[in-house]
Write an enzyme that holds these catalytic residues in place. Structure first.
Site: not given
Length: 186
Positions: A160-162
């Site tokens: 998700f952060y990527d």
């Protein structure tokens, strides 16, 4: 609570997808103790931290607690914390963080991010991260901050952060978002 501005508003989901969008307030720093008793984000570690440590951390200044509410019901929908941290220059392979940097590189930490279960998958997590990035960028214009750092709890959160433009440190689960860039998909 003020509504999120249009530029940072939670995206509306079309009715054809079986979901309706819920507007959320712009995150604001908690000014008084918050009762997290009924709040559940689905991650027990975060729920416990919020119930037992969030108010003390906000009060003593070790973490700034930001809250977002459902605009219609005023129910707590999402939470995040920001605090200062450092990244050891020798522990990163990012050239921009190693070159001409102190031994301990200044950064901000997005320490806790939580969206109540029944508000998940409606864009609030992205809106909270966008707010944290915006606040960190504003701080970086005044004091030295090279990145916003996160410590994802699991591989799904890492992905998700990527997808939002965060990058991983080599050999670590810790991720960073370089200042002054903005997330590419927010």
């Amino acid at each position: 609570h003020d509504a999120l501005p249009i530029s940072a508003a939670v995206p509306r989901i079309s009715a054809g997808m079986g979901m309706t969008a819920m507007p959320f307030t712009r995150p604001e720093r908690a000014q008084c103790p918050v009762d997290f008793t009924g709040f559940d984000c689905g991650e027990q570690q975060i729920n416990d931290w919020l119930k037992h440590h969030a108010n003390a951390s906000n009060k003593n200044g070790s973490a700034a607690l930001y809250l977002s509410y459902d605009h219609e019901t005023n129910e707590l929908a999402g939470v995040y914390t920001l605090s200062s941290t450092t990244v050891a220059r020798d522990e990163t392979y990012a050239p921009w963080m190693r070159r001409n940097s102190p031994i301990l590189v200044p950064a901000a930490l997005l320490g806790q991010l939580a969206v109540a279960n029944h508000f998940q998958h409606r864009g609030l997590a992205k809106a909270l991260i966008r707010d944290a990035v915006d606040r960190t960028l504003q701080l970086s214009l005044t004091i030295g901050i090279r990145a916003l750092v996160v410590d994802p709890l699991n591989s799904n959160l890492t992905m998700f952060y990527d997808s939002l433009g965060f990058e991983g440190f080599n050999g670590e689960t810790r991720m960073y978002f370089r200042m002054p860039n903005y997330p590419r998909t927010l």
